[in-house]
Design an enzyme around this catalytic site. Structure first.
Site, short mmCIF file in Angstrom:
data_model
loop_
_atom_site.label_atom_id
_atom_site.label_comp_id
_atom_site.label_asym_id
_atom_site.label_seq_id
_atom_site.Cartn_x
_atom_site.Cartn_y
_atom_site.Cartn_z
N GLU A 125 -3.81 5.61 1.56
CA GLU A 125 -3.86 4.20 1.94
C GLU A 125 -5.20 3.91 2.60
O GLU A 125 -5.71 4.73 3.37
CB GLU A 125 -2.72 3.87 2.90
CG GLU A 125 -1.34 3.99 2.29
CD GLU A 125 -0.26 3.54 3.26
OE1 GLU A 125 -0.44 2.45 3.85
OE2 GLU A 125 0.74 4.25 3.41
N LYS A 155 0.81 -1.21 0.00
CA LYS A 155 0.00 0.00 0.00
C LYS A 155 0.85 1.27 0.00
O LYS A 155 0.58 2.21 -0.75
CB LYS A 155 -0.92 0.02 1.23
CG LYS A 155 -2.03 -1.00 1.24
CD LYS A 155 -3.00 -0.77 2.39
CE LYS A 155 -2.38 -1.01 3.75
NZ LYS A 155 -2.09 -2.43 4.01
N THR A 156 1.83 1.32 0.89
CA THR A 156 2.59 2.56 1.04
C THR A 156 3.41 2.85 -0.21
O THR A 156 3.44 3.99 -0.69
CB THR A 156 3.50 2.47 2.27
OG1 THR A 156 2.70 2.27 3.44
CG2 THR A 156 4.31 3.74 2.44
#
Length: 503
Positions: free
Chosen positions: A170, A126-127
């Site tokens: 996110e 995600k990051t």
């Protein structure tokens, strides 16, 4: 296709006050900054502080270390995460006064109001993916807003309120809070079961992602990795329910005139090197966009291949870039422009972050805390170590007792890709040892296959053991989602002061 920009940075939260409990956390700190940028009065508290906390203080926000009922302004909306317990004195005081209490995700939705929300979800990736997309859109001149759970190195921040229409963030699946969003675009990097302490079964975990996809706006789209089995199942299920779906992956890439598998954005890796990855991206589409499942080439419009040159190593990074590229196209950026902008991405904090080098040993810190993430990390680290003529040494801190118990065997296999592994004590986060009396770091160390491994409970001693084993050319990794990141400097100091060869 949406317009690229809007003319204003809204301050429509002016007159509102928010108090964030746990404001020094990755998600809370960026939220605090965004709420303030939208005109709100923001206060907060944190148990221990840290770099993100200090950054907020530097911005002039009234944040304090320690939790006390006196810290909560009367009339403020109190923002919490799942980690905040009802016994917290600030939350208890807010409840007693009847103040509004909302989850972090609900506050983030407020901060994103009026923007086209791009929610990036998945058990891992995600990051990096959201950071890539935020930076690439910035480089392309779109001035997006973003809320990233780590500092995007080249942007110097994880939060920004821009003038563009896109708001990249996110979306946390760990506590189901990603279901509080109704995004324009939903990017899912994988649906690999995790957080089973919340969901109970892998099937329940996958159902939550389908619910997430069904929340997408009617004019929006799901972008999901077809290389991941859970992602492929999600794509089929979502498309079958009428959700416009774009898949991306490596399956069948490079086979001219033939479309294999479910991937519409095709990734063909052309070069793997210690300092980066090169690939070709091709979009197969027809009509208003990609169709679910395989389609005949004669039915398709083909965009590409487009060259992608990344400054970070690893096939998983190329897949993350493919997701960001697909999202960028949906947001109106030209394919070649988006690919060039992605090439400028230098990473986010705690994702393959070089902390320094001493005595010929390079020390890298990474947030990996799931077996699949660790496999990808060690594969990338091996490319770097091979180029240096050295080995890969890993200091791993498991995160959560429940995750350690559930994935102990898989952690052992993943860590076996290193040459030497030191496992230290578990970072408990929201859990307690009393609930898992038989689960320790040794639970993982005893299962490592293919590498030398030992369990050293004390963090400082674990760092010293690994530093003393290192020799010139080696790559040393500090790995985990907890406070293992603090041990990189300890290792570097030990290496710098060492006399002679390894012990």
């Amino acid at each position: 296709m949406m317009p690229a920009t809007t003319t204003d940075k809204p301050t429509d939260l002016g007159g509102r006050a928010f108090h964030l409990i746990g404001v020094g956390g990755a998600g809370m700190s960026v939220l605090a900054q965004l709420l303030a940028e939208r005109g709100a009065t923001v206060t907060g508290s944190d148990a221990v502080g840290g770099d993100a906390f200090d950054h907020l203080r530097g911005l002039g926000l009234a944040v304090v270390v320690g939790h006390d009922a006196a810290h909560v302004p009367a009339g403020a909306t109190v923002v919490v995460s799942t980690a905040i317990k009802e016994a917290n004195p600030e939350l208890a005081a807010a409840r007693e006064r009847g103040q509004e209490v909302i989850h972090r995700s609900e506050a983030l939705a407020l901060a994103a109001r009026g923007r086209d929300f791009v929610a990036v979800a998945g058990a891992h990736g995600k990051t990096t993916t959201s950071g890539m997309l935020a930076q690439a859109l910035s480089v392309a001149g779109e001035d997006p807003s973003f809320a990233i759970g780590g500092v995007v190195r080249d942007l110097g921040t994880g939060a920004h309120l821009g003038a563009g229409r896109a708001f990249v963030a996110e979306a946390d699946e760990s506590d189901r809070s990603f279901l509080n969003y109704d995004p324009y675009l939903a990017v899912v990097t994988n649906v690999e079961p995790d957080h089973l302490d919340t969901y109970g079964t892998p099937e329940a975990f996958e159902r939550a992602f389908l619910d997430f996809a069904r929340n997408i706006r009617r004019d929006g789209r799901l972008i999901v990795c077809a290389d991941d089995p859970g992602g492929a199942r999600l794509a089929r299920a979502a498309a079958g329910r009428g959700v416009p779906t774009t898949t991306y992956g490596t399956a069948g890439a490079g086979e001219t005139g033939r479309l294999v598998g479910d991937a519409h954005v095709r990734v063909e890796i052309t070069e793997r090197r210690a300092g980066g990855t090169s690939a070709l991206l091709t979009l197969w589409s027809h009509g208003t966009g990609p169709a679910p499942g395989p389609v005949r080439p004669e039915d398709c419009t083909v965009t590409g291949p487009i060259a992608l040159d990344l400054a970070l190593p690893g096939d998983h990074v190329a897949l993350d870039a493919a997701a960001a590229w697909a999202a960028g196209l949906e947001l109106g950026v030209a394919p070649e422009v988006m690919a060039r902008a992605l090439g400028a991405f230098g990473g986010t904090g705690r994702r393959f972050e070089v902390r320094g080098e001493a005595a010929g040993v390079r020390v890298i810190d990474d947030y990996a805390h799931h077996p699949t993430e660790i496999e990808a990390l060690l594969t990338a680290a091996r490319e770097v170590a091979d180029a240096r003529g050295g080995r890969v040494l890993a200091l791993f801190q498991p995160h959560l007792f429940s995750r350690t118990r559930a994935f102990a065997d898989r952690f052992g296999v993943a860590l076996g890709r290193a040459d030497l592994v030191v496992v230290t004590s578990i970072y408990p986060a929201r859990e307690t040892q009393e609930d898992f009396p038989d689960v320790t770091g040794a639970t993982v160390a005893d299962r490592v296959v293919g590498a030398r491994a030992r369990y050293v409970a004390d963090h400082g001693e674990a760092a010293r053991v690994l530093a003393d084993a290192a020799r010139p050319g080696d790559v040393v990794l500090t790995v985990g989602a907890g406070d293992v990141t603090r041990l990189g400097p300890v290792i570097l100091e030990r290496l710098g002061s060492r006399q002679g060869g390894p012990a």
